[in-house]
Design a protein around this motif. Structure first.
Motif, short mmCIF file in Angstrom:
data_model
loop_
_atom_site.label_atom_id
_atom_site.label_comp_id
_atom_site.label_asym_id
_atom_site.label_seq_id
_atom_site.Cartn_x
_atom_site.Cartn_y
_atom_site.Cartn_z
N CYS A 117 0.85 -1.20 0.00
CA CYS A 117 0.00 0.00 0.00
C CYS A 117 0.88 1.24 0.00
O CYS A 117 1.98 1.23 0.54
N THR A 152 0.47 3.64 1.82
CA THR A 152 0.69 3.99 3.23
C THR A 152 1.97 3.34 3.76
O THR A 152 2.65 3.92 4.62
N HIS A 203 -0.30 -4.19 5.68
CA HIS A 203 -1.63 -4.31 6.29
C HIS A 203 -2.67 -4.81 5.29
O HIS A 203 -3.83 -4.44 5.37
N CYS A 243 -7.15 -3.42 1.70
CA CYS A 243 -7.03 -1.99 2.05
C CYS A 243 -7.52 -1.17 0.87
O CYS A 243 -8.49 -0.44 0.99
#
Ligand SMILES: [Zn+2]
Ligand SMILES: [Zn+2]
Length: 346
Positions: free
Chosen positions: A50, A52, A72, A159
């Motif tokens: 991701c 992030t 995640h 996600c």
């Protein structure tokens, strides 16, 4: 299948946040984590990458845990049960996502907005995530995963897909409405599939020939540049590109009563808005913050029903840093997925 506490594993850690080109991650050997009461130990099969994770690695997000293991969007198998866990069994396939704890008692949690909980914790930021052979997750925050979809296909849904789905809801798309997607990366290409399946007309507004081609392949009606006007006024729009300059552009593209949802966790500054052209006629501008577990369960069910498929680029787990570098350099469309090669001789 159980894992002894003395066993070690390979895991990536952010040794010192810095530009990804300077390789701030290190691949280390460390003990397999022990699941705390109420937690699952998860053997990581696949973990999607991701943007992030890039923010965590480069220090755009403040350090919440020294030497954290990012990741995640984990698909894995339950390999250990913490004390008191009764609703999962060893070998179950589960998903580990960004949201990993909320207090359940604050005003936001009690009214169904656990995404706004001030005491929330996140996987791969507050706690070690899935760039490893094993990770842990509170059982109450693990997703049960559908059968018939591969690990690699499922991981990006956890996600990119869930956040995109919350953004779609925040954009208040009416039935058979006209939806504009600004930026067409990992989230947008999943949301587009849900919207098209539900009968919406989708317009992709993005730079990059490959992204536009992918949008059209997935059923978008048009694909143009991010600063172009869509071919018709929009009922709803989602801004995935982290570019504040596009807010007035998207607001002008909305029809009367339309809604723009800004999906990113980061956005560059929004320039001054012109009230008459960009906000009047009851246009709405909204942000999107994380997601609830309800969003996640609902999206995963829809993704199966509509055969939502992520465009993926597989890397071995040992190449996680390269995957992040390639993400930043924009070398692929869709989502990178790290896989552990559990069948290889150890
Ligand atoms: Zn994410
Ligand atoms: Zn709360």
């Amino acid at each position: 299948m159980t894992v002894g506490s003395s066993q070690t594993m390979q895991a990536w850690v952010v040794s010192q946040p810095g530009l990804i080109e300077t390789s701030p991650l290190r691949y280390v050997e460390k003990p397999v984590p022990a699941p705390a009461p109420g937690e699952l130990l998860v053997q990581v099969l696949a973990c999607a990458v991701c943007r992030t994770d890039l923010h965590v690695s480069e220090g755009d997000l403040p350090v919440h845990r020294q030497h954290v293991t990012p990741g995640h969007m984990v698909v894995g198998l339950v390999a250990g049960l913490g004390e008191g866990v009764t609703d999962h069994a060893l070998g179950d396939r589960v998903g580990v996502a960004w949201l990993r704890y909320t207090d359940g008692t604050c005003a936001y949690c009690r009214r169904g907005n656990e995404n706004l909980c001030p005491n929330s914790l996140y996987t791969g930021w507050d706690a070690d995530g899935g760039y490893a052979e094993y990770t842990t997750v509170p059982a109450a925050f693990a997703y049960r995963l559908p059968t018939g979809v591969t690990d690699v296909e499922l991981a990006p849904l956890l996600c990119a897909g869930i956040i995109g789905y919350r953004a779609l809801q925040r954009a208040s798309l009416p039935e058979h409405g006209r939806l504009g997607l600004y930026g067409f990366g990992d989230s947008a290409h999943l949301v587009a599939q849900v919207a098209v399946a539900q009968g919406a007309t989708v317009h992709a507004l993005t730079r990059g020939e490959a992204s536009r081609r992918l949008a059209l392949e997935l059923g978008a009606t048009s694909a143009g540049g991010a600063y172009d006007s869509p071919p018709e006024p929009l009922d709803s729009a989602i801004l995935f590109a982290p570019v504040g300059d596009l807010v007035p552009v998207a607001m002008r593209a909305l029809d009367r009563g339309g809604t723009l949802a800004v999906a990113g966790i980061h956005l560059s500054d929004i320039p001054q808005l012109n009230y008459e052209n960009e906000l009047f006629y009851e246009k709405q501008l909204r942000s999107v913050t994380s997601n609830t577990r309800h969003d996640g369960r609902e999206f995963l069910a829809l993704a199966v029903r509509y055969h939502v498929r992520a465009t993926t680029h597989v890397y071995p787990m040992s190449q996680a840093q390269q995957a992040l570098q390639d993400l930043k350099a924009g070398l692929f469309d869709g989502a990178a997925v790290l896989v552990n090669d559990w069948d290889a001789p150890q």
